[in-house]
Design a protein around this motif. Structure first.
Motif, short mmCIF file in Angstrom:
data_model
loop_
_atom_site.label_atom_id
_atom_site.label_comp_id
_atom_site.label_asym_id
_atom_site.label_seq_id
_atom_site.Cartn_x
_atom_site.Cartn_y
_atom_site.Cartn_z
N ARG A 210 18.38 7.54 -8.37
CA ARG A 210 19.25 7.72 -7.23
C ARG A 210 20.64 8.13 -7.70
NH1 ARG A 210 22.74 3.34 -6.29
NH2 ARG A 210 22.21 1.36 -7.31
N ILE A 211 21.45 8.63 -6.79
CA ILE A 211 22.81 9.02 -7.12
C ILE A 211 23.71 7.78 -7.12
CG2 ILE A 211 22.38 11.27 -6.06
CD1 ILE A 211 24.24 10.44 -3.77
N LEU A 212 24.93 7.94 -7.65
CA LEU A 212 25.92 6.86 -7.69
C LEU A 212 25.29 5.54 -8.15
CD1 LEU A 212 27.82 7.65 -4.36
CD2 LEU A 212 28.58 8.17 -6.68
N PRO A 213 24.79 5.49 -9.38
CA PRO A 213 24.05 4.30 -9.84
C PRO A 213 24.88 3.02 -9.88
CG PRO A 213 24.51 5.81 -11.65
CD PRO A 213 24.85 6.54 -10.40
N THR A 214 26.21 3.11 -9.92
CA THR A 214 27.03 1.89 -9.97
C THR A 214 27.29 1.32 -8.58
OG1 THR A 214 29.07 3.20 -9.95
CG2 THR A 214 28.15 2.63 -12.10
N PHE A 215 26.89 2.03 -7.54
CA PHE A 215 27.08 1.55 -6.17
C PHE A 215 25.84 0.78 -5.71
CE2 PHE A 215 30.53 4.51 -6.08
CZ PHE A 215 31.35 4.13 -5.02
N PRO A 216 26.00 -0.09 -4.71
CA PRO A 216 24.83 -0.72 -4.09
C PRO A 216 23.89 0.34 -3.54
CG PRO A 216 26.84 -1.85 -3.41
CD PRO A 216 27.27 -0.62 -4.15
N ALA A 217 22.60 0.04 -3.52
CA ALA A 217 21.59 1.01 -3.12
C ALA A 217 21.83 1.55 -1.71
CB ALA A 217 20.20 0.38 -3.22
N GLU A 218 22.27 0.68 -0.78
CA GLU A 218 22.44 1.14 0.60
C GLU A 218 23.56 2.17 0.73
OE1 GLU A 218 24.09 -3.19 0.63
OE2 GLU A 218 22.65 -1.97 -0.50
N LYS A 367 34.44 11.87 4.79
CA LYS A 367 33.50 10.77 4.61
C LYS A 367 33.57 10.26 3.18
CE LYS A 367 31.43 10.95 8.73
NZ LYS A 367 32.22 12.05 9.30
N ALA A 368 33.27 8.98 3.00
CA ALA A 368 33.27 8.38 1.66
C ALA A 368 32.44 7.11 1.70
CB ALA A 368 34.70 8.07 1.21
N VAL A 369 32.20 6.56 0.52
CA VAL A 369 31.57 5.24 0.41
C VAL A 369 32.48 4.37 -0.44
CG1 VAL A 369 29.18 5.94 0.75
CG2 VAL A 369 30.18 6.10 -1.54
N ALA A 370 32.50 3.07 -0.14
CA ALA A 370 33.39 2.15 -0.86
C ALA A 370 32.73 0.79 -0.98
CB ALA A 370 34.73 2.03 -0.13
N ASP A 371 32.92 0.18 -2.13
CA ASP A 371 32.48 -1.18 -2.39
C ASP A 371 33.66 -1.90 -3.03
OD1 ASP A 371 31.16 -3.53 -2.91
OD2 ASP A 371 30.07 -2.77 -4.66
#
Length: 554
Positions: A210-218, A367-371
């Protein structure tokens, strides 16, 4: 100054900048700090994709080192070597590039990483990278050039290749580069009446599941879905086998014909770091928890170049070591400076300890994703957080203001599609797959080719005389000598009989060298007389004709 200890910091990235700044502040009156960097500016790498997409001007992603480090001596020079026994750094500086030896009491290595694409045939010669400001500028210029040519070409195959873009690697840099490049093209299409959105093919290729392996799967799943909605085809669990000037070959045998390949993979040790003979693991310099290099009492390392343990008994687990991110490098710089000053004062040093506050990645199109602190966000809220975080992280008030202002302006203004082309290199390697055409009849003669490996065949058919001519070229042989005469159109077809590699030399540069170097001049004079039946005045001694001639863009 004579009573101060000399501390030299090598490298002007996040680690080097914050180490030098903290050293000057904490050790004022105790240390004399000097930072050495090949450029006189600091590059804010997280913003490079936005430079490539025209959301930011190139000058807004950099800050002059002398403005950031007003109390630190900045030396623009190239480090050629380090003599650990004599405690000397050897640099090359100035227009004459003369070697200078700089003594130190304490040395901080913060050189970051290099790019190593050698394991994938052709990738190093044909892929664009995203490591510095020049890379971002080249990608932007190249992408706009593809649109310009695709808008006017009548060859459907050429148009398809020009409008296909491949980004290899889907970590932070790969995802953001693909997203920003896609946004640039989408916003620019309104000015290219012969290109439709459905003509664009954008691929993001990742070897991991999957992409962005350091991010949570969702969050990774959300990113994949969002990129797909914006026209980016995400291919996971697949690698890149080889690359040429016409595209990439994947590990499943599929070939993607593309004029643009961007590699965000292949991080490797900096060439100087690799040559120092220090203890290394995973391409990084081993340090103790205080960031000192074992066996060298006066040498320290931090940032992407260093492997810094986060506990006293690290195992073969990346989680036991500081990660190669800006937020870690900034904290490492501050802690290293405190440890250097403590050592010089005879005080106790503190081990480096830090826990990531989270991760953010832009997906383009607001758009972006953040943890962050365990809180997972996606969409426009995460995008606003992403922009706010990096704006606050950008060193220098002036830089913050300029970037913020540019973001506001570019939100309502059309993208800048001015193409500021850069002169291509005088020589370059070009890889070909079996069956690829090097050139065809009717193309402008633009350079000279030397076969490095593989086999190539020249075919000339003269419809007027019915003459047919074929010749095969093997390693060490060459073709394209007519560039030494006046510019002509190609009369023959050259294609690869097997996978091969050519060394291309641009027309003007080859002419200059062949005319000025006696051995080559005599060789090609005789060769052209035998092959073409004349040499004109191209080989007259001292001939400087065409020295100011514009080189064709290839």
């Amino acid at each position: 100054m004579a009573d101060k200890r000399k501390v030299i910091v090598i490298g002007g990235g996040f680690g080097g900048i914050f180490a030098a700044k903290s050293l000057e502040k904490l050790g004022r009156g105790l240390v004399d700090v000097e930072l050495i960097n090949n450029n006189n500016y600091f590059v804010f790498q997280p913003l490079l994709p936005e430079v490539a997409s025209s959301n930011l001007n190139a000058s807004d992603a950099v800050v002059p080192l002398r403005q950031l480090l007003k109390r630190v001596q900045v030396r623009q020079a190239r480090v050629m070597g380090i003599d650990f026994e004599r405690k000397i750094v050897i640099v090359m500086q100035g227009a004459r590039m003369t070697p200078v030896e700089l003594p130190y009491d304490e040395l901080v290595i913060a050189l970051g990483t290099g790019v190593d694409l050698a394991r994938i045939p052709g990738m190093a010669d044909h892929a664009l990278t995203m490591k510095d400001l020049t890379d971002a500028h080249v990608l932007r210029t190249h992408a706009i050039g593809c649109l310009e040519t695709a808008d006017v070409t009548t060859d459907a195959k050429v148009k398809e290749q020009l409008l296909t873009f491949v980004v290899v690697g889907a970590g932070f840099s790969g995802v953001e580069t693909a997203a920003e490049l896609n946004e640039l093209i989408t916003r620019a299409l309104r000015y290219y009446r012969n290109i439709k959105r459905e003509d664009i093919r954008m691929y993001l290729i990742e070897f991991a599941p999957r992409i962005l392996p350091t991010f949570p799967a969702e969050l990774a799943d959300y990113a994949t879905e969002n990129l797909g909605k914006n026209g980016i085809e995400v291919l996971t669990s697949i690698g890149t086998k080889s690359a040429t000037s016409t595209g990439v070959e994947l590990t499943d045998g599929r070939i993607i014909n593309a004029s643009t390949v961007v590699a965000t993979i292949g991080n490797g040790p900096h060439p100087l770091v690799q040559a120092l003979g220090l203890d290394m693991h995973w391409g990084r310099i081993r340090t103790d928890r205080y960031m000192q290099v074992p066996g060298h009492d006066h040498v320290w390392a931090l940032g992407d170049a260093a492997l810094i343990p986060l506990n006293d008994n690290p195992q073969e687990d990346p989680a036991d070591y500081a990660t190669q991110t800006a937020q870690f490098a900034v904290r490492e710089g501050a802690q290293l400076a405190a440890n250097v000053v403590a050592k010089l004062k005879g005080e106790e040093m503190k081990p480096f300890a830090y826990k990531s506050k989270g991760s953010l990645a832009s997906l383009g199109m607001s758009k972006a994703v953040a943890d962050v602190y365990g809180v997972k966000m996606s969409g426009i809220l995460a995008w606003l957080l992403w922009r706010g975080f990096y704006l606050s992280f950008l060193p220098g008030l002036i830089a913050k203001f300029r970037v913020g202002l540019n973001w506001v302006i570019n939100a309502v203004m059309p993208p800048n599609i001015v193409q500021l082309r850069m002169r291509p290199p005088a020589t370059r390697y070009i890889h070909f797959w079996k069956g690829d055409k090097v050139f065809e009849p009717g193309m402008l003669i633009d350079g000279f080719y030397t076969v490095v490996n593989g086999r190539f065949k020249l075919t000339i058919d003269n419809p007027e005389t019915g003459e047919h001519f074929e010749k095969e070229f093997r390693p060490g042989e060459h073709f394209g000598e007519r560039v030494l005469l006046k510019s002509h159109l190609r009369t023959g077809l050259v294609e690869a009989l097997e996978d091969g590699l050519l060394l291309f030399t641009a027309q003007k540069d080859f002419r200059r060298f062949a005319r000025a170097f006696p051995a080559l001049r005599e060789y090609f004079k005789e060769y052209i007389e035998e092959t073409f039946g004349g040499t004109d005045k191209a080989f007259a001694p001292g001939n400087v004709e065409d020295m100011d001639e514009k080189e064709p863009h290839t």
